[in-house]
Write a protein that holds these residues in place. Structure first.
Motif, short mmCIF file in Angstrom:
data_model
loop_
_atom_site.label_atom_id
_atom_site.label_comp_id
_atom_site.label_asym_id
_atom_site.label_seq_id
_atom_site.Cartn_x
_atom_site.Cartn_y
_atom_site.Cartn_z
N ALA A 164 0.84 -1.19 0.00
CA ALA A 164 0.00 0.00 0.00
C ALA A 164 0.88 1.24 0.00
CB ALA A 164 -0.92 0.01 1.21
N PRO A 165 0.51 2.26 -0.75
CA PRO A 165 1.20 3.54 -0.62
C PRO A 165 0.74 4.25 0.65
CG PRO A 165 -0.59 3.74 -2.20
CD PRO A 165 -0.54 2.29 -1.79
N ALA A 166 1.63 5.03 1.24
CA ALA A 166 1.30 5.79 2.44
C ALA A 166 1.97 7.14 2.37
CB ALA A 166 1.72 5.03 3.69
N TYR A 167 1.49 8.09 3.17
CA TYR A 167 1.95 9.46 3.11
C TYR A 167 2.95 9.74 4.22
CZ TYR A 167 -2.03 10.01 -0.03
OH TYR A 167 -2.91 9.87 -1.07
N ASP A 168 4.09 10.29 3.85
CA ASP A 168 5.14 10.64 4.80
C ASP A 168 4.69 11.84 5.63
OD1 ASP A 168 7.55 11.65 6.03
OD2 ASP A 168 8.69 10.51 4.56
N MET A 169 4.78 11.72 6.95
CA MET A 169 4.32 12.78 7.84
C MET A 169 5.35 13.89 8.05
SD MET A 169 1.19 12.39 8.86
CE MET A 169 1.09 13.28 10.42
#
Length: 384
Positions: A164-169
């Motif tokens: 899954a792609p995820a967003y860097d915080m």
């Protein structure tokens, strides 16, 4: 053209025969069991960090609202300092994750939760993992439960081969975790993404074809009919993990006098009491909670070394509690699909119509399906 029609008919016939076989398997099972009560509820906002107890939890699209929507990704680089891969940090390999606690401040808002925040605190000062001795930032951080994803860089994550792609915080949080873990870390948010449920663990698989749901499941198997596969966020295998007090008490009985098994080390979402004995949940196929929440249980949870951790040190406990995995491994290797690990607890799902409903302490539930045999991790009923 005729060949295509024949192929579709043959496929539909094969699906129907499979469904009839599964229906026979379903209807041959006992359909009622123990009356239970929800005694504990837990949510884990950041994968592998210690979670927090709740009095009430809301059923979301992929599990409890606020559960495992964030994860920590260890950055691996080559000799040229180029990133080669991201590794999802798991508590079973990094016991020191137990030194972090994460909770959610909902502010009485759940489904959309625009004002809810995740609070993470670190309790590693003075331990062997205190790599932050020269770091003077506070040992607690806060960030939105549902942060904006606009402008955030995407990272490709993998958890148990499910991608899954995820967003860097961002760098602030990355530095905070990196300082305290002594390795390069990125905090990521799954945002509007999700991971596919693989294998036989999903209710839409043959293992999940249950009473009252057969027709809707067939829609997912017959060509041309709607099919919506189950999805996950950063949960391991399923939306929920259910364990019983009776089984936890039995584990306590294996420890030396004066020690108790902390049920939180099994990382459950739902703890129930009222089971007719320890480990009877091995055979549970479905729970129905008051309020009309149906939860198929599709797989066993096999256990890693994280259950041996000492919360105060981030290491394996030096007393008898550090031996609990070995004690369970003597007679709890009851799943031939995970034959080298002990089983404790059951993975489950909630159907779409349960979304938005509540789970709460004291809520009554009943075992509404009992399997004739234990399910096998990674296998369909016909393969067992």
């Amino acid at each position: 053209m005729l060949f295509g029609v024949v192929s579709d008919v043959a496929m539909a016939a094969a699906v129907l025969l499979t469904a009839l076989g599964v229906l026979a398997w379903v209807t041959s099972r006992p359909h009622s069991g123990d009356m239970l009560e929800v005694s504990q509820l837990y949510v884990y906002p950041v994968k592998s960090l210690r979670g927090t107890a709740l009095k009430t939890a809301h059923v979301g699209k992929y599990g409890m609202v606020g559960d495992r929507t964030f994860s920590l990704q260890r950055v691996h680089r080559n000799e040229n300092k180029e990133i080669t891969r991201y590794e999802t940090v798991l508590a079973g390999y990094y016991l020191q994750m137990a030194l972090f606690r994460a909770s959610v401040e909902f502010n009485e808002e759940f489904e959309n939760a625009p004002g809810a925040e995740v609070i993470v605190s670190w309790h590693g000062r003075g331990t062997d993992f205190d790599t932050a001795r020269n770091v003077h930032t506070e040992d607690q951080i806060r960030f939105p439960l549902r942060p904006s994803i606009e402008g955030r860089e995407k990272i490709d994550t993998v958890l148990h081969t499910s991608e899954a792609p995820a967003y860097d915080m961002g760098d602030e949080y990355a530095t905070w975790f990196s300082d305290r873990l002594g390795m390069e870390i990125r905090l990521v948010y799954i945002g509007d993404g999700s991971r596919p449920v693989l294998g036989s663990f999903a209710p839409n698989s043959r293992a999940g074809l249950l009473k009252g749901r057969l027709v809707s499941r067939l829609r997912g198997l017959v060509p041309g009919l709607a099919y919506t596969p189950e999805r996950l966020v950063f949960n391991d295998i399923a939306h929920y993990l259910v364990v019983t007090e009776e089984s936890n008490n039995q584990v306590t009985s294996r420890l030396e006098a004066g020690y108790e098994m902390d049920v939180r080390k099994f990382r459950p979402n739902i703890v129930v009491k009222g089971a007719s004995g320890p480990f009877v949940e091995d055979y549970w196929g479905e729970l129905t909670f008051d309020g009309g929440i149906q939860m198929p249980l599709t797989a066993n949870c096999y256990r890693c070394q994280s259950i041996t951790v000492d919360y105060n040190t981030g290491k394996t406990a030096t007393d008898d509690r550090g031996m609990v995995w070995k004690k369970l491994n003597k007679d709890r290797r009851v799943d031939k699909g995970a034959k080298y690990s002990p089983v404790f607890g059951r993975y489950g799902y909630c159907f779409g119509e349960s979304s938005g409903k509540k789970l709460f302490l004291g809520q009554k539930a009943q075992v509404t399906y009992i399997n004739k045999e234990r399910t096998t991790f990674g296998m369909f009923p016909g393969q067992m």
